[in-house]
Design a protein around this motif. Structure first.
Motif, PDB file in Angstrom:
ATOM      1  N   MET A   1       0.853  -1.204   0.000  1.00  0.00           N
ATOM      2  CA  MET A   1       0.000   0.000   0.000  1.00  0.00           C
ATOM      3  C   MET A   1       0.880   1.243   0.000  1.00  0.00           C
ATOM      4  SD  MET A   1      -2.927   1.412   0.030  1.00  0.00           S
ATOM      5  CE  MET A   1      -3.232   3.154   0.172  1.00  0.00           C
ATOM      6  N   ALA A   2       1.804   1.248   0.944  1.00  0.00           N
ATOM      7  CA  ALA A   2       2.684   2.411   1.059  1.00  0.00           C
ATOM      8  C   ALA A   2       3.503   2.595  -0.217  1.00  0.00           C
ATOM      9  CB  ALA A   2       3.615   2.237   2.260  1.00  0.00           C
ATOM     10  N   THR A   3       4.018   1.475  -0.744  1.00  0.00           N
ATOM     11  CA  THR A   3       4.854   1.552  -1.942  1.00  0.00           C
ATOM     12  C   THR A   3       4.055   2.102  -3.125  1.00  0.00           C
ATOM     13  OG1 THR A   3       5.572  -0.565  -1.107  1.00  0.00           O
ATOM     14  CG2 THR A   3       6.657   0.239  -3.075  1.00  0.00           C
ATOM     15  N   VAL A   4       2.799   1.632  -3.245  1.00  0.00           N
ATOM     16  CA  VAL A   4       1.955   2.111  -4.332  1.00  0.00           C
ATOM     17  C   VAL A   4       1.767   3.618  -4.248  1.00  0.00           C
ATOM     18  CG1 VAL A   4      -0.360   1.974  -5.317  1.00  0.00           C
ATOM     19  CG2 VAL A   4       0.753  -0.097  -4.475  1.00  0.00           C
ATOM     20  N   GLU A   5       1.503   4.083  -3.049  1.00  0.00           N
ATOM     21  CA  GLU A   5       1.279   5.515  -2.856  1.00  0.00           C
ATOM     22  C   GLU A   5       2.531   6.322  -3.193  1.00  0.00           C
ATOM     23  OE1 GLU A   5      -1.381   7.790  -1.296  1.00  0.00           O
ATOM     24  OE2 GLU A   5      -2.133   6.356  -2.748  1.00  0.00           O
ATOM     25  N   ILE A   6       3.690   5.820  -2.748  1.00  0.00           N
ATOM     26  CA  ILE A   6       4.933   6.542  -3.013  1.00  0.00           C
ATOM     27  C   ILE A   6       5.199   6.590  -4.511  1.00  0.00           C
ATOM     28  CG2 ILE A   6       7.431   6.531  -2.667  1.00  0.00           C
ATOM     29  CD1 ILE A   6       6.823   5.150   0.052  1.00  0.00           C
ATOM     30  N   GLU A   7       4.952   5.451  -5.184  1.00  0.00           N
ATOM     31  CA  GLU A   7       5.166   5.437  -6.638  1.00  0.00           C
ATOM     32  C   GLU A   7       4.209   6.385  -7.332  1.00  0.00           C
ATOM     33  OE1 GLU A   7       4.952   1.371  -7.767  1.00  0.00           O
ATOM     34  OE2 GLU A   7       7.014   0.977  -7.123  1.00  0.00           O
ATOM     35  N   ARG A   8       2.990   6.486  -6.786  1.00  0.00           N
ATOM     36  CA  ARG A   8       2.012   7.376  -7.404  1.00  0.00           C
ATOM     37  C   ARG A   8       2.493   8.827  -7.317  1.00  0.00           C
ATOM     38  NH1 ARG A   8      -1.685  10.685  -5.785  1.00  0.00           N
ATOM     39  NH2 ARG A   8      -1.589  10.124  -3.591  1.00  0.00           N
ATOM     40  N   ILE A   9       2.948   9.252  -6.117  1.00  0.00           N
ATOM     41  CA  ILE A   9       3.343  10.660  -6.022  1.00  0.00           C
ATOM     42  C   ILE A   9       4.669  10.915  -6.735  1.00  0.00           C
ATOM     43  CG2 ILE A   9       2.039  11.096  -3.897  1.00  0.00           C
ATOM     44  CD1 ILE A   9       4.764  11.190  -2.475  1.00  0.00           C
ATOM     45  N   ALA A  10       5.507   9.902  -6.830  1.00  0.00           N
ATOM     46  CA  ALA A  10       6.774  10.102  -7.546  1.00  0.00           C
ATOM     47  C   ALA A  10       6.497  10.351  -9.025  1.00  0.00           C
ATOM     48  CB  ALA A  10       7.680   8.892  -7.376  1.00  0.00           C
ATOM     49  N   GLY A  11       5.447   9.732  -9.541  1.00  0.00           N
ATOM     50  CA  GLY A  11       5.065   9.966 -10.931  1.00  0.00           C
ATOM     51  C   GLY A  11       5.948   9.205 -11.896  1.00  0.00           C
ATOM     52  N   GLU A  12       5.529   9.207 -13.164  1.00  0.00           N
ATOM     53  CA  GLU A  12       6.237   8.476 -14.202  1.00  0.00           C
ATOM     54  C   GLU A  12       7.599   9.103 -14.483  1.00  0.00           C
ATOM     55  OE1 GLU A  12       5.352   5.741 -16.352  1.00  0.00           O
ATOM     56  OE2 GLU A  12       4.042   5.360 -14.634  1.00  0.00           O
ATOM     57  N   ASP A  13       7.588  10.426 -14.585  1.00  0.00           N
ATOM     58  CA  ASP A  13       8.797  11.117 -15.032  1.00  0.00           C
ATOM     59  C   ASP A  13       9.806  11.311 -13.906  1.00  0.00           C
ATOM     60  OD1 ASP A  13       7.025  12.709 -13.761  1.00  0.00           O
ATOM     61  OD2 ASP A  13       7.450  14.509 -14.942  1.00  0.00           O
ATOM     62  N   ASP A  14       9.421  10.952 -12.665  1.00  0.00           N
ATOM     63  CA  ASP A  14      10.354  11.034 -11.556  1.00  0.00           C
ATOM     64  C   ASP A  14      10.822  12.467 -11.314  1.00  0.00           C
ATOM     65  OD1 ASP A  14      11.405   9.666  -9.487  1.00  0.00           O
ATOM     66  OD2 ASP A  14      13.301   9.207 -10.476  1.00  0.00           O
ATOM     67  N   SER A  15       9.948  13.430 -11.614  1.00  0.00           N
ATOM     68  CA  SER A  15      10.338  14.827 -11.392  1.00  0.00           C
ATOM     69  C   SER A  15      10.045  15.189  -9.936  1.00  0.00           C
ATOM     70  CB  SER A  15       9.547  15.747 -12.318  1.00  0.00           C
ATOM     71  OG  SER A  15       8.189  15.705 -11.967  1.00  0.00           O
ATOM     72  N   GLY A  16      10.651  16.247  -9.474  1.00  0.00           N
ATOM     73  CA  GLY A  16      10.409  16.687  -8.100  1.00  0.00           C
ATOM     74  C   GLY A  16      11.226  15.875  -7.119  1.00  0.00           C
ATOM     75  N   LEU A  17      11.304  16.407  -5.927  1.00  0.00           N
ATOM     76  CA  LEU A  17      12.125  15.786  -4.885  1.00  0.00           C
ATOM     77  C   LEU A  17      11.217  14.997  -3.950  1.00  0.00           C
ATOM     78  CD1 LEU A  17      14.983  15.795  -3.418  1.00  0.00           C
ATOM     79  CD2 LEU A  17      14.074  17.676  -2.103  1.00  0.00           C
ATOM     80  N   ILE A  18      11.544  13.726  -3.769  1.00  0.00           N
ATOM     81  CA  ILE A  18      10.781  12.924  -2.808  1.00  0.00           C
ATOM     82  C   ILE A  18      11.566  12.904  -1.503  1.00  0.00           C
ATOM     83  CG2 ILE A  18       9.846  10.654  -2.287  1.00  0.00           C
ATOM     84  CD1 ILE A  18       8.417  11.883  -4.571  1.00  0.00           C
ATOM     85  N   LEU A  19      10.976  13.450  -0.477  1.00  0.00           N
ATOM     86  CA  LEU A  19      11.666  13.521   0.805  1.00  0.00           C
ATOM     87  C   LEU A  19      10.987  12.579   1.789  1.00  0.00           C
ATOM     88  CD1 LEU A  19      13.948  15.174   2.228  1.00  0.00           C
ATOM     89  CD2 LEU A  19      12.146  16.573   3.169  1.00  0.00           C
ATOM     90  N   ASN A  20      11.783  11.727   2.372  1.00  0.00           N
ATOM     91  CA  ASN A  20      11.251  10.780   3.334  1.00  0.00           C
ATOM     92  C   ASN A  20      11.440  11.331   4.743  1.00  0.00           C
ATOM     93  OD1 ASN A  20      10.217   8.233   4.163  1.00  0.00           O
ATOM     94  ND2 ASN A  20      12.292   7.752   4.844  1.00  0.00           N
ATOM     95  N   MET A  21      10.328  11.601   5.395  1.00  0.00           N
ATOM     96  CA  MET A  21      10.392  12.213   6.727  1.00  0.00           C
ATOM     97  C   MET A  21       9.949  11.155   7.725  1.00  0.00           C
ATOM     98  SD  MET A  21       8.701  15.837   7.441  1.00  0.00           S
ATOM     99  CE  MET A  21       8.729  16.627   9.015  1.00  0.00           C
ATOM    100  N   GLY A  22      10.860  10.668   8.510  1.00  0.00           N
ATOM    101  CA  GLY A  22      10.503   9.648   9.477  1.00  0.00           C
ATOM    102  C   GLY A  22      10.844   8.266   8.966  1.00  0.00           C
ATOM    103  N   PRO A  23      10.591   7.188   9.691  1.00  0.00           N
ATOM    104  CA  PRO A  23       9.990   7.180  11.033  1.00  0.00           C
ATOM    105  C   PRO A  23      10.943   7.588  12.164  1.00  0.00           C
ATOM    106  CG  PRO A  23      10.413   4.948  10.287  1.00  0.00           C
ATOM    107  CD  PRO A  23      10.790   5.833   9.175  1.00  0.00           C
ATOM    108  N   GLN A  24      12.212   7.910  11.817  1.00  0.00           N
ATOM    109  CA  GLN A  24      13.125   8.310  12.907  1.00  0.00           C
ATOM    110  C   GLN A  24      13.263   9.819  13.029  1.00  0.00           C
ATOM    111  OE1 GLN A  24      14.126   7.391   9.952  1.00  0.00           O
ATOM    112  NE2 GLN A  24      15.304   5.512   9.948  1.00  0.00           N
ATOM    113  N   HIS A  25      12.480  10.547  12.283  1.00  0.00           N
ATOM    114  CA  HIS A  25      12.582  12.009  12.329  1.00  0.00           C
ATOM    115  C   HIS A  25      12.170  12.531  13.710  1.00  0.00           C
ATOM    116  CE1 HIS A  25      11.752  16.184  11.315  1.00  0.00           C
ATOM    117  NE2 HIS A  25      12.494  16.014  10.248  1.00  0.00           N
ATOM    118  N   PRO A  26      12.916  13.532  14.243  1.00  0.00           N
ATOM    119  CA  PRO A  26      12.644  13.951  15.628  1.00  0.00           C
ATOM    120  C   PRO A  26      11.276  14.582  15.853  1.00  0.00           C
ATOM    121  CG  PRO A  26      14.288  15.345  14.585  1.00  0.00           C
ATOM    122  CD  PRO A  26      14.086  14.190  13.688  1.00  0.00           C
ATOM    123  N   SER A  27      10.638  15.124  14.822  1.00  0.00           N
ATOM    124  CA  SER A  27       9.386  15.823  15.138  1.00  0.00           C
ATOM    125  C   SER A  27       8.172  15.167  14.495  1.00  0.00           C
ATOM    126  CB  SER A  27       9.474  17.285  14.748  1.00  0.00           C
ATOM    127  OG  SER A  27       9.859  17.393  13.415  1.00  0.00           O
TER     128      SER A  27
END
Lengths: 401, 339
Positions: A1-27
């Motif tokens: 589920m999570a992987t599908v969602e990430i692939e969806r927002i990453a898009g076909e052309d892989d444009s834009g920056l995908i930033l992974n926040m967590g699960p060890q992020h302090p806030s």
């Protein structure tokens, strides 16, 4: 589920920056993971990914007695364990038809409001720390220490107390508890006013919270938000007033709605006011606390007196049965919700007539409120993500259960 | 001639040693002070009142494994900390602790060099540090570091202009770019006629050194720790050291340029003699420096953090007009009172 969602927002052309926040992020307040699609500093899309703290509480509940499950509810919203306890007990008592004595009902208001204070103090500390006001964090935990000391006085435990039982309380709180509680109330008000002074009119704080993460009242209802997230949008909804439990119908208190604009600042203001209202409720409870037993005499759930245990055969069998098989709850199902610090905490319980629930489902407020995160941060800056997460006030123990 | 060489070498060593020797107690002082403000203890285990805590931390950092993350640009990754640390030490060569000391028939300036373009030199060196930060962020091969360095470069470039504009007002009034000369020119500290400029300078100095409330490049709760997130061990300690050295530098600058250095000690010279006056001036200067450092720490304990866009707005829409206003005020003063 999570992987599908990430692939969806990453898009076909892989444009834009995908930033992974967590699960060890302090806030991210525990182990929340948010995958962000960024355009520079701006958020295009956010996908919250949960499950890092999943302990299968709901499944475990099917093989535990109703009293044993109480200990698991502590670990759901661990910042305000008392509220989770209360939610579970109200649900069980409704399903089993147990009458709780008057004094216990009033005492439950105290325990519930202390839980709310404990939860909100963690919230203001971490929320302020996320936005950069680091001293508030330590002041909040100093005040919370006082709440925990009160719990310690009440039952010996500080965080996971399970002080209540189906049918009331295990035993009457000792006298020093009331004295200490009474002397602490003014201290709480003083500390809350201090947060108010430090933050409420601070330009930097206003800049970071006003008009950030706005949600309208209608949208909030449509998303199923509850608690401060709903009230912050100007909707006066509080289960303590709408469907009173414990003794909340006998005490006076207001439902704060902040500025009603549905932004981070509104939710901040109303939670501060909620803490003051908690203190107000506790004052009334101390004043009006009726005398009497704190445990029901309903033989299904009340533990037989110790002397009887050693002299009376029936009492001993009853005791044995109660602790091995649990007390039987009539066949049926119920959904009961209470106003937890985070919002509507509901328990759906199905009983097959035995001493253990057939199915238990928790409607946890953090879980439902969290789904508004992608909506609230869309098009905003990275720094707003942390202030929005802070203002939703999530606890991962409750989201993943 | 030999004596001159010795004096220069001696002064150079001092200029180098000041940041190195003052920074560790400074870090300890900050942590103790934050502890007091936040009703906790702060470091109190290592040495008396925990005074050797920083030393212990430094030893720990030196003992750590030297890690370079996979995929990092090795050359830039190694170069970046030096690019940050070296300029922040180089700037110390023009910072005056006082003016001159006349002793044993010779004049010793209480600074390593009296560069006639001292102000320009400092502004130039602080801009070199930006490259270190950009390199650190880029070379780390980490998105958090990259975002941190992007923020930082935008921030430092913008606030450097404000720093410069605030200093231009002073330069106009003093008629010199040399720091000791600026100190000497202040019969009244420039902070009084140029109060706006002093405000702009302090804000810009906070931002330039990446301190709260402008600590977005390393915003712990957003970017974890920004551009140096991938650095550890002694490389990290370089970033740490340069941040505090810069902070100290900013405090020295604001004391020298806006608060008149040892002012008002020079008025006592006819009464207590030259030697005592100079020592008193140095003492006053240092207390101004520490007062400013205290304000630095106090702000850190009190204020929330700016958001990126708000910080830029503050820079260009608030500080820039104020800085220009300050320049106008300085010009008018130069033509009238200071003529």
């Amino acid at each position: 589920m999570a992987t599908v969602e990430i692939e969806r927002i990453a898009g076909e052309d892989d444009s834009g920056l995908i930033l992974n926040m967590g699960p060890q992020h302090p806030s991210t307040h525990g182990v929340l993971r948010v995958v962000l699609k960024m355009d520079g500093e701006y958020i295009e899309e956010a996908v919250p990914i949960i499950g890092y703290l999943h302990r299968g509480t709901e499944k475990i509940a099917e093989s535990e007695t109703y009293t044993q499950i109480l200990g698991y509810t502590d670990r759901m919203d661990y910042t305000a364990a008392a509220s989770s306890n209360l939610g579970w007990l109200v649900a069980v008592e409704t399903l089993a038809g147990i009458e709780v004595p008057e004094r216990a009902q009033w005492l439950r208001c105290i325990v519930g409001e202390l839980g709310r204070l404990a939860g909100h103090l963690v919230w203001i500390g971490t929320h302020a720390l996320d936005i950069g006001a680091m001293s508030v964090f330590l002041y909040a935990f100093r005040a919370r220490e006082r709440v925990l000391e009160l719990f310690e006085e009440l039952c010996g435990a500080r965080m996971t107390h399970s002080v209540m039982r189906p049918g009331g309380f295990l035993e009457e709180p000792r006298e020093p508890f009331y004295e200490k509680l009474e002397s602490s109330l003014d201290y709480f008000i003083k500390e809350i006013n201090q947060f108010d002074k430090l933050l409420s009119k601070n330009d930097l704080w206003l800049g970071r919270t006003v008009d950030v993460g706005v949600i309208s009242g209608d949208d909030a209802i449509a998303m199923g938000l509850s608690g401060a997230c709903l009230r912050g949008s100007g909707v006066e909804w509080d289960i303590r007033k709408a469907e009173p439990y414990a003794a909340y119908d006998k005490v006076e208190f207001d439902i704060p709605t902040g500025t009603g604009k549905g932004d981070v600042y509104s939710r901040y203001l109303l939670r501060l006011e909620e803490m003051r209202q908690s203190v107000r409720i506790m004052r009334q409870v101390i004043e009006h606390l009726p005398p009497g037993p704190v445990m029901t005499d309903d033989a299904r759930v009340a533990r037989p007196d110790t002397p009887r245990l050693y002299t009376d055969m029936e009492a001993m069998i009853n005791h044995f049965w109660m602790y091995i098989h649990g007390f039987p709850v009539p066949r049926g199902e119920t959904y009961v919700a209470i106003e937890a610090p985070k919002g509507e905490l509901g328990f759906y319980v199905v009983s097959d007539g035995s001493g253990k629930p057939y199915r238990m489902h928790v409607r946890s407020p953090s879980f439902v409120n969290l789904q508004s995160l992608p909506y609230l941060v869309k098009g905003r800056l990275l720094a707003d993500v942390v202030s929005v997460i802070g203002s939703i006030d999530i606890v991962l123990g409750e989201i993943d259960r | 001639m030999t004596e001159l060489v010795i004096a220069v070498i001696f002064k150079s060593i001092i200029a180098f040693a000041v940041p190195l020797l003052v920074v560790p107690p400074l870090i300890w002082g900050e942590r103790r002070l934050l502890g007091r403000i936040q009703s906790r203890l702060g470091p109190n285990r290592v040495g008396p009142f925990g005074a050797f805590q920083t030393l212990a931390d430094a030893v720990k950092l030196l003992g750590k494994e030297d890690m370079i993350p996979a995929g990092a640009d090795r050359a830039l990754f190694i170069l970046a900390p030096f690019l940050l640390l070296v300029p922040s030490f180089m700037a110390w060569s023009v910072v005056p602790v006082g003016t001159e000391l006349h002793i044993f028939g010779r004049v010793i300036g209480l600074y390593a060099t009296d560069l006639n373009v001292g102000v320009l030199y400092i502004v130039a060196l602080t801009s070199v540090a930006v490259y270190g930060i950009v390199m650190a962020g880029w070379a780390s091969n980490s998105k958090y570091a990259l975002l941190g360095s992007l923020r930082s470069s935008a921030q430092m470039i913008s606030y450097e202009i404000m720093l410069g504009i605030a200093l231009v007002g002073v330069v106009v009034l003093a008629g010199s770019l040399s720091l000791p000369e600026i100190v000497r020119q202040q019969q009244v500290p420039f902070a009084i006629p140029l109060i706006i400029g002093a405000f702009v300078f302090v804000c810009a100095a906070l931002a330039e050194t990446n301190r709260a409330p402008f600590d977005l490049p390393e915003a712990e709760t957003e970017l974890v720790s920004g551009y140096h997130v991938e650095y550890s061990g002694w490389r990290f300690s370089f970033f740490f050291l340069s941040e505090y050295a810069n902070m100290l530098l900013a405090s020295f600058l604001v004391s020298a340029v806006f608060l008149g250095g040892g002012w008002p000690a020079q008025f006592l010279e006819p009464y207590i003699g030259h030697l005592f006056t100079t020592l008193l001036a140095v003492g006053i200067m240092m207390s101004k420096v520490f007062l400013f450092l205290f304000i630095y720490f106090w702000i850190r304990a009190t204020l929330p953090r700016f958001r990126y866009d708000q910080m830029m707005n503050f820079c260009w829409k608030v500080l820039l007009p104020l800085g220009l206003l300050n320049l106008a005020v300085a010009t008018v003063l130069k033509l009238t009172i200071y003529a």
